[in-house]
Design a protein around this motif. Structure first.
Motif, PDB file in Angstrom:
ATOM      1  N   GLY A  68      -8.705  -6.764   6.381  1.00 36.18           N
ATOM      2  CA  GLY A  68      -8.593  -7.108   4.975  1.00 36.18           C
ATOM      3  C   GLY A  68      -9.942  -7.359   4.338  1.00 36.18           C
ATOM      4  N   GLY A  69      -9.924  -8.191   3.332  1.00 40.91           N
ATOM      5  CA  GLY A  69     -11.149  -8.485   2.605  1.00 40.91           C
ATOM      6  C   GLY A  69     -11.189  -7.772   1.272  1.00 40.91           C
ATOM      7  N   TYR A  70     -11.751  -8.447   0.277  1.00 38.80           N
ATOM      8  CA  TYR A  70     -11.801  -7.880  -1.064  1.00 38.80           C
ATOM      9  C   TYR A  70     -12.712  -6.656  -1.129  1.00 38.80           C
ATOM     10  CZ  TYR A  70      -9.423 -12.109  -2.617  1.00 38.80           C
ATOM     11  OH  TYR A  70      -8.509 -13.113  -2.782  1.00 38.80           O
ATOM     12  N   ALA A  71     -13.780  -6.654  -0.343  1.00 39.68           N
ATOM     13  CA  ALA A  71     -14.694  -5.509  -0.372  1.00 39.68           C
ATOM     14  C   ALA A  71     -13.998  -4.253   0.132  1.00 39.68           C
ATOM     15  CB  ALA A  71     -15.934  -5.802   0.464  1.00 39.68           C
ATOM     16  N   ARG A  72     -13.257  -4.385   1.228  1.00 39.47           N
ATOM     17  CA  ARG A  72     -12.550  -3.236   1.775  1.00 39.47           C
ATOM     18  C   ARG A  72     -11.442  -2.776   0.830  1.00 39.47           C
ATOM     19  NH1 ARG A  72      -7.699  -1.597   3.124  1.00 39.47           N
ATOM     20  NH2 ARG A  72      -7.153  -3.350   4.429  1.00 39.47           N
ATOM     21  N   LYS A  73     -10.746  -3.721   0.207  1.00 48.78           N
ATOM     22  CA  LYS A  73      -9.687  -3.363  -0.739  1.00 48.78           C
ATOM     23  C   LYS A  73     -10.261  -2.620  -1.945  1.00 48.78           C
ATOM     24  CE  LYS A  73      -5.685  -4.747   0.831  1.00 48.78           C
ATOM     25  NZ  LYS A  73      -4.552  -3.786   0.982  1.00 48.78           N
ATOM     26  N   ALA A  74     -11.414  -3.073  -2.427  1.00 44.64           N
ATOM     27  CA  ALA A  74     -12.044  -2.403  -3.567  1.00 44.64           C
ATOM     28  C   ALA A  74     -12.460  -0.982  -3.190  1.00 44.64           C
ATOM     29  CB  ALA A  74     -13.237  -3.201  -4.054  1.00 44.64           C
ATOM     30  N   SER A  95       0.825  -1.206   0.000  1.00 43.30           N
ATOM     31  CA  SER A  95       0.000   0.000   0.000  1.00 43.30           C
ATOM     32  C   SER A  95       0.857   1.252   0.000  1.00 43.30           C
ATOM     33  CB  SER A  95      -0.937   0.008   1.218  1.00 43.30           C
ATOM     34  OG  SER A  95      -1.836  -1.068   1.167  1.00 43.30           O
ATOM     35  N   LYS A 113      -7.796   4.418   3.494  1.00 38.48           N
ATOM     36  CA  LYS A 113      -8.285   3.423   4.450  1.00 38.48           C
ATOM     37  C   LYS A 113      -8.488   4.043   5.825  1.00 38.48           C
ATOM     38  CE  LYS A 113      -5.304   0.925   6.420  1.00 38.48           C
ATOM     39  NZ  LYS A 113      -4.198  -0.018   6.721  1.00 38.48           N
TER      40      LYS A 113
END
Length: 332
Positions: free
Chosen positions: A139-145, A123, A131
């Protein structure tokens, strides 16, 4: 000729038309919600370009847990430039050249993570700011997106200077402590308007794990990492890697940190830290020295610091190389 009537009862025909209207209304509602969230996110980001974020999800979690959220906002005009350089040297050396994402760092992180061992991220400071301000930790894909989306917005709506200013004021610098100004007062007893390169580097070194690293007398990896960052401060200044932060502005002049008579007060998480000052460093990130021999009887004990003691040399005298131990005299 008589008009032929439909064989479908009226109540069934009405129900069929009503069902179509209900399905279309639901889709329109979902569309309105998406558009509303999109517009709200843009207004939220634009507002924070001019308004300092009052609280973040991480701060709220500390407040709910009873740890508080100490912070003291300081603008970049007043903050020591070495703190900006330390953050760039430690977290994102390409801060001024990328558009929010360092693709090379992301690729390297993916390779390291695929090979096993400790998981590392790639990052940038822009991603971390997005963030910290708009999202939650974890983490998680939703948070990354969502992080990628907000990173894109702040890069275009804020600019590099505002991103750096917000980052250095909302980043967690200790348990219940946020921002480098509050962190400097916590660890060193003075604000961030005048910091040494070592102090700035130590705060930058604890940013990845602020709840488990102390900046007063760091040990082990944290100490070595801080020494490495202190060396990078000069490299960032020499190569102008912080130029975008001060473009069109007058950078603050370097000032020596004040001498503090009183030690920092006890704060939540002080069990991770120690008030014992570290021994002087000969070289940056030097390898561990040999164990200190036991003092002879009658001499005062040396303070225990958790690190091998190093003899401080005058500025104009190079450190002497370790000599071979003398062999015992041959008995006659």
């Amino acid at each position: 000729m008589a008009k032929r009537s439909s064989s479908i009862p009226n109540y069934k025909r009405r129900r069929s038309r009503g069902g179509g209207r209900s399905g279309g209304g639901f889709l329109r509602l979902i569309g309105k919600i998406i558009v509303g969230l999109f517009l709200f996110s843009i207004l939220w980001v634009v507002a924070y370009r001019f308004i300092n974020p009052p609280i973040t999800a991480t701060m709220l979690g500390d407040v709910i847990a009873g740890r508080g959220a100490a912070r003291d906002w300081m603008s970049l005009d007043a903050m020591d430039r070495d703190m900006v350089r330390a953050a760039i040297g430690a977290e994102d050396s390409k801060f001024c050249s990328h558009s929010g994402f360092d693709l090379d760092a992301i690729e390297d992180a993916m390779k390291r993570n695929a090979s096993g061992g400790r998981i590392r991220g790639g990052s940038t400071i822009s991603q971390q700011t997005a963030k910290n301000v708009f999202l939650w930790q974890g983490g998680g894909y939703a948070r990354k997106a969502a992080e990628a989306y907000f990173t894109f917005l702040i890069e275009h709506a804020w600019g590099k200077r505002r991103i750096m200013e917000v980052y250095l004021n909302v980043a967690e610098t200790g348990i219940g402590t946020y921002g480098v100004n509050a962190g400097s007062m916590r660890y060193f007893g003075h604000d961030a308007s005048a910091m040494s390169a070592t102090e700035a580097a130590r705060i930058a070194a604890i940013l990845p794990l602020p709840k488990k690293r102390g900046a007063i007398a760091p040990k082990g990896f944290t100490r070595r990492y801080g020494n490495s960052i202190a060396a990078r401060v000069g490299v960032v200044g020499r190569d102008g890697l912080d130029a975008c932060v001060y473009a069109g502005r007058t950078a603050p002049s370097n000032k020596a940190p004040p001498k503090v008579a009183k030690p920092p007060k006890d704060v939540p998480g002080a069990d991770y830290e120690t008030a014992t000052p570290p021994p002087p460093e000969i070289t940056v990130d030097s390898p561990p020295a040999d164990p200190v021999p036991t003092p002879a009887p009658g001499t005062p004990d040396a303070p225990v610091t958790g690190e091998p003691a190093v003899v401080e040399k005058p500025a104009d005298e190079p450190a002497a190389a370790p000599s071979e131990p003398e062999s015992p005299p041959t008995p006659r």
